[in-house]
Design a protein around this motif. Structure first.
Motif, PDB file in Angstrom:
ATOM      1  N   GLY A   1      53.353  86.538  68.859  1.00 51.79           N
ATOM      2  CA  GLY A   1      54.846  86.786  69.440  1.00 51.79           C
ATOM      3  C   GLY A   1      54.751  87.808  71.308  1.00 51.79           C
ATOM      4  N   PHE A   2      53.656  87.989  71.013  1.00 56.34           N
ATOM      5  CA  PHE A   2      53.063  88.670  71.785  1.00 56.34           C
ATOM      6  C   PHE A   2      52.974  88.093  73.502  1.00 56.34           C
ATOM      7  CE2 PHE A   2      50.336  91.284  74.876  1.00 56.34           C
ATOM      8  CZ  PHE A   2      51.037  92.513  75.382  1.00 56.34           C
ATOM      9  N   LEU A   3      52.288  86.520  72.569  1.00 57.24           N
ATOM     10  CA  LEU A   3      51.690  86.339  74.310  1.00 57.24           C
ATOM     11  C   LEU A   3      52.936  85.648  75.098  1.00 57.24           C
ATOM     12  CD1 LEU A   3      48.511  84.968  73.050  1.00 57.24           C
ATOM     13  CD2 LEU A   3      48.759  86.489  74.795  1.00 57.24           C
ATOM     14  N   TYR A   4      53.729  85.264  73.480  1.00 56.46           N
ATOM     15  CA  TYR A   4      54.723  84.234  74.914  1.00 56.46           C
ATOM     16  C   TYR A   4      56.153  85.297  74.166  1.00 56.46           C
ATOM     17  CZ  TYR A   4      57.211  79.954  74.680  1.00 56.46           C
ATOM     18  OH  TYR A   4      57.513  78.825  75.189  1.00 56.46           O
ATOM     19  N   VAL A   5      56.160  86.509  74.378  1.00 56.64           N
ATOM     20  CA  VAL A   5      56.779  87.425  75.485  1.00 56.64           C
ATOM     21  C   VAL A   5      57.040  87.559  76.315  1.00 56.64           C
ATOM     22  CG1 VAL A   5      57.896  89.695  75.136  1.00 56.64           C
ATOM     23  CG2 VAL A   5      58.139  88.436  73.267  1.00 56.64           C
ATOM     24  N   ALA A   6      54.967  88.319  76.713  1.00 58.53           N
ATOM     25  CA  ALA A   6      54.694  88.098  78.367  1.00 58.53           C
ATOM     26  C   ALA A   6      54.401  87.208  79.266  1.00 58.53           C
ATOM     27  CB  ALA A   6      53.139  88.507  77.523  1.00 58.53           C
ATOM     28  N   PHE A   7      54.523  85.663  77.975  1.00 59.20           N
ATOM     29  CA  PHE A   7      54.644  84.107  79.008  1.00 59.20           C
ATOM     30  C   PHE A   7      55.544  84.046  79.953  1.00 59.20           C
ATOM     31  CE2 PHE A   7      55.425  79.383  78.549  1.00 59.20           C
ATOM     32  CZ  PHE A   7      54.337  79.119  79.470  1.00 59.20           C
ATOM     33  N   LEU A   8      57.421  84.402  79.011  1.00 57.43           N
ATOM     34  CA  LEU A   8      58.544  84.356  79.076  1.00 57.43           C
ATOM     35  C   LEU A   8      58.735  85.420  80.403  1.00 57.43           C
ATOM     36  CD1 LEU A   8      60.060  83.496  75.927  1.00 57.43           C
ATOM     37  CD2 LEU A   8      59.514  81.898  77.946  1.00 57.43           C
ATOM     38  N   LEU A   9      58.357  86.635  80.122  1.00 54.68           N
ATOM     39  CA  LEU A   9      58.348  87.140  81.147  1.00 54.68           C
ATOM     40  C   LEU A   9      57.517  87.365  82.409  1.00 54.68           C
ATOM     41  CD1 LEU A   9      58.870  90.857  78.739  1.00 54.68           C
ATOM     42  CD2 LEU A   9      60.346  89.759  79.874  1.00 54.68           C
ATOM     43  N   ARG A  10      56.435  86.829  82.314  1.00 54.42           N
ATOM     44  CA  ARG A  10      55.755  86.658  83.424  1.00 54.42           C
ATOM     45  C   ARG A  10      56.402  85.676  84.043  1.00 54.42           C
ATOM     46  NH1 ARG A  10      49.765  84.247  83.066  1.00 54.42           N
ATOM     47  NH2 ARG A  10      51.333  81.795  82.376  1.00 54.42           N
ATOM     48  N   GLU A  11      56.939  84.430  83.967  1.00 52.38           N
ATOM     49  CA  GLU A  11      57.526  83.619  84.521  1.00 52.38           C
ATOM     50  C   GLU A  11      59.070  83.210  84.839  1.00 52.38           C
ATOM     51  OE1 GLU A  11      55.734  81.371  85.735  1.00 52.38           O
ATOM     52  OE2 GLU A  11      54.007  81.685  84.740  1.00 52.38           O
TER      53      GLU A  11
ATOM     54  N   VAL B   1      64.354  86.947  72.862  1.00 48.06           N
ATOM     55  CA  VAL B   1      64.589  88.116  71.573  1.00 48.06           C
ATOM     56  C   VAL B   1      63.488  87.767  70.192  1.00 48.06           C
ATOM     57  CG1 VAL B   1      66.643  88.999  69.988  1.00 48.06           C
ATOM     58  CG2 VAL B   1      66.629  88.711  72.862  1.00 48.06           C
ATOM     59  N   THR B   2      64.052  85.939  70.135  1.00 43.74           N
ATOM     60  CA  THR B   2      63.110  85.514  69.393  1.00 43.74           C
ATOM     61  C   THR B   2      61.596  85.607  69.192  1.00 43.74           C
ATOM     62  OG1 THR B   2      65.453  84.259  69.219  1.00 43.74           O
ATOM     63  CG2 THR B   2      62.783  83.375  67.478  1.00 43.74           C
ATOM     64  N   SER B   3      61.262  85.308  70.481  1.00 43.40           N
ATOM     65  CA  SER B   3      59.551  85.873  70.239  1.00 43.40           C
ATOM     66  C   SER B   3      59.864  87.393  69.479  1.00 43.40           C
ATOM     67  CB  SER B   3      59.237  85.491  71.636  1.00 43.40           C
ATOM     68  OG  SER B   3      59.035  84.216  72.163  1.00 43.40           O
ATOM     69  N   ALA B   4      60.378  88.326  70.761  1.00 51.43           N
ATOM     70  CA  ALA B   4      59.544  89.887  70.195  1.00 51.43           C
ATOM     71  C   ALA B   4      60.173  89.965  68.734  1.00 51.43           C
ATOM     72  CB  ALA B   4      60.795  90.414  71.243  1.00 51.43           C
ATOM     73  N   LEU B   5      61.030  89.140  67.829  1.00 47.02           N
ATOM     74  CA  LEU B   5      61.556  89.585  66.515  1.00 47.02           C
ATOM     75  C   LEU B   5      60.363  88.983  65.205  1.00 47.02           C
ATOM     76  CD1 LEU B   5      65.858  89.163  66.388  1.00 47.02           C
ATOM     77  CD2 LEU B   5      64.127  91.233  66.406  1.00 47.02           C
ATOM     78  N   PHE B   6      59.978  88.111  66.290  1.00 44.06           N
ATOM     79  CA  PHE B   6      59.010  87.301  65.783  1.00 44.06           C
ATOM     80  C   PHE B   6      57.221  88.314  65.311  1.00 44.06           C
ATOM     81  CE2 PHE B   6      55.221  84.188  65.620  1.00 44.06           C
ATOM     82  CZ  PHE B   6      55.293  84.364  64.029  1.00 44.06           C
ATOM     83  N   MET B   7      57.406  89.004  66.580  1.00 45.74           N
ATOM     84  CA  MET B   7      56.251  89.722  66.790  1.00 45.74           C
ATOM     85  C   MET B   7      56.006  90.715  66.134  1.00 45.74           C
ATOM     86  SD  MET B   7      54.827  91.745  70.176  1.00 45.74           S
ATOM     87  CE  MET B   7      56.616  92.406  70.522  1.00 45.74           C
ATOM     88  N   LEU B   8      57.645  91.443  65.731  1.00 43.60           N
ATOM     89  CA  LEU B   8      57.822  92.617  65.289  1.00 43.60           C
ATOM     90  C   LEU B   8      57.972  92.147  63.527  1.00 43.60           C
ATOM     91  CD1 LEU B   8      60.060  94.697  67.571  1.00 43.60           C
ATOM     92  CD2 LEU B   8      58.160  95.160  67.554  1.00 43.60           C
ATOM     93  N   GLY B   9      58.311  91.481  62.904  1.00 41.35           N
ATOM     94  CA  GLY B   9      58.485  90.504  61.664  1.00 41.35           C
ATOM     95  C   GLY B   9      59.570  91.219  61.148  1.00 41.35           C
ATOM     96  N   TRP B  10      60.826  90.794  61.759  1.00 38.93           N
ATOM     97  CA  TRP B  10      62.090  91.483  61.210  1.00 38.93           C
ATOM     98  C   TRP B  10      62.737  90.355  60.657  1.00 38.93           C
ATOM     99  CZ3 TRP B  10      66.820  89.274  62.671  1.00 38.93           C
ATOM    100  CH2 TRP B  10      68.019  89.978  61.783  1.00 38.93           C
ATOM    101  N   ARG B  11      62.475  89.422  59.476  1.00 39.49           N
ATOM    102  CA  ARG B  11      63.465  88.561  58.809  1.00 39.49           C
ATOM    103  C   ARG B  11      62.539  87.342  58.900  1.00 39.49           C
ATOM    104  NH1 ARG B  11      66.849  90.620  54.987  1.00 39.49           N
ATOM    105  NH2 ARG B  11      68.162  92.439  56.005  1.00 39.49           N
TER     106      ARG B  11
END
Length: 351
Positions: A30-40, A90-100
């Motif tokens: 989840g963190f890697l994909y958030v960082a990837f989307l923010l980088r690009e 948002v989905t990647s961040a929520l997945f990283m945090l473990g919400w639902r």
């Protein structure tokens, strides 16, 4: 032998295994994909959007041949693309945090598959692994530890313990359904974790065997050529400095092949810990010298599946101990370890 098989079946059917490792995979990817989307983010339109040279029409034409699909090609509107990009973040961040996590893990897999399929010619290997892991994690109970779901479950459990017990016992059918649900969750989770472990083993084993067949890996010069490729030289001065050490380059070549080929055979002994440490160093070197941080991060997170839960519990205790000592000093706790609630004018417990 039957006793061992029975023990294995009991372990696979009755309780989920490696819950902390699954949590690390969830947090890591989840963190890697958030960082990837923010980088690009500044280049999102050129890579996945309507302004990409690989237009949505070309992508849909390729999908007809390959069978892939992407939510990004459902519309050519720029506003629709921006909404999809925001939803992906948002989905990647929520997945990283473990919400639902049960529902969000499915959405995360759809997001990763959609972005991967939309720009299939711009992947670097790390995207492929993240896609596979996102699909595998859908069937795991990766939200049971270190997540908002776990925190909510603890609060609900604590609230129930303070209530008076109900006199109405649960029905027989309800109890059977609950037991069946727990068994299904455990089986799916355990199978998912075993598939993830097998995937990593196949990846390392095949990579090592392919290297053995190459002449440059056989004579120890493969890294020399890799360090001199312009496309893999984020810091040319650093690559040039490393390339001057011929003996070290040769040793690293042979060690890389040895570790990758031997990896699947050392998983059931303590030798796996130094091998995992060597692989960690190898991936950090790939990220630093070859400029592939997403690939290296994806591999480092995947390696975490082979660490036992007791290792992660120890890290948790270590973190809590460090936090307690830090807050204790801030609250005026004596260095001898006394409780911070004891007034300083009283005699300490150790005396």
């Amino acid at each position: 032998m039957p006793a061992r098989i029975l023990t294995l079946l009991t372990l696979l059917l009755e309780q989920p295994i490696s819950l902390y490792a699954a949590a690390v995979l969830r947090i890591g990817y989840g963190f890697l994909y958030v960082a990837f989307l923010l980088r690009e983010f500044p280049h999102r339109d050129e890579i996945w959007g309507p302004g990409s040279p690989w237009t949505p029409a070309l992508a849909r034409e390729l999908f007809d041949q390959t069978g892939w699909a992407s939510i990004l090609t459902l519309s050519d509107s720029r506003a629709y693309f921006e909404v999809c990009y925001t939803v992906a973040l948002v989905t990647s961040a929520l997945f990283m945090l473990g919400w639902r996590t049960r529902a969000v893990s499915v959405l995360f897999a759809v997001v990763v598959a959609s972005f991967h399929a939309r720009a299939i010619f711009m992947t670097d290997g790390g995207d492929n692994l993240i896609l596979l892991m996102a699909l595998y994690l859908v069937v795991t109970a990766c939200g049971r530890r270190w997540s908002l779901d776990a925190r909510r479950a603890r609060l609900v459990s604590a609230d129930r313990t303070h209530r008076l017990p109900l006199d109405q016992p649960s029905g027989e059918l309800r109890r059977h359904l609950r037991d069946a649900r727990q068994t299904v969750v455990a089986v799916l989770h355990n199978c998912g974790m075993l598939v993830i472990a097998a995937q990593v083993c196949f990846l390392y084993g095949s990579a090592g065997l392919y290297k053995v067949q190459g002449a440059t890996w056989g004579n120890g010069s493969a890294l020399h050529y890799a360090l001199n490729l312009d496309v893999f030289r984020p810091w040319p001065e650093l690559s040039t400095m490393a390339d001057r050490h011929d003996v070290l380059i040769t040793i690293v070549c042979y060690l890389t092949v040895l570790v990758q080929v031997a990896f699947p055979f050392v998983l059931f002994g303590r030798l796996k810990y130094p091998v995992l440490a060597l692989l960690l160093g190898m991936h950090l070197g790939i990220a630093l010298f070859l400029g592939l941080p997403l690939f290296s991060g994806a591999m480092i997170v995947a390696d975490a599946v082979f660490l036992p839960d007791r290792f992660y519990r120890y890290l948790g205790r270590l973190r809590r101990g460090t936090t307690w000592r830090t807050h204790g000093r801030e609250a005026g706790t004596p260095s001898g370890g006394e409780l911070a609630l004891v007034p300083p004018q009283h005699t300490s417990l150790s005396q």
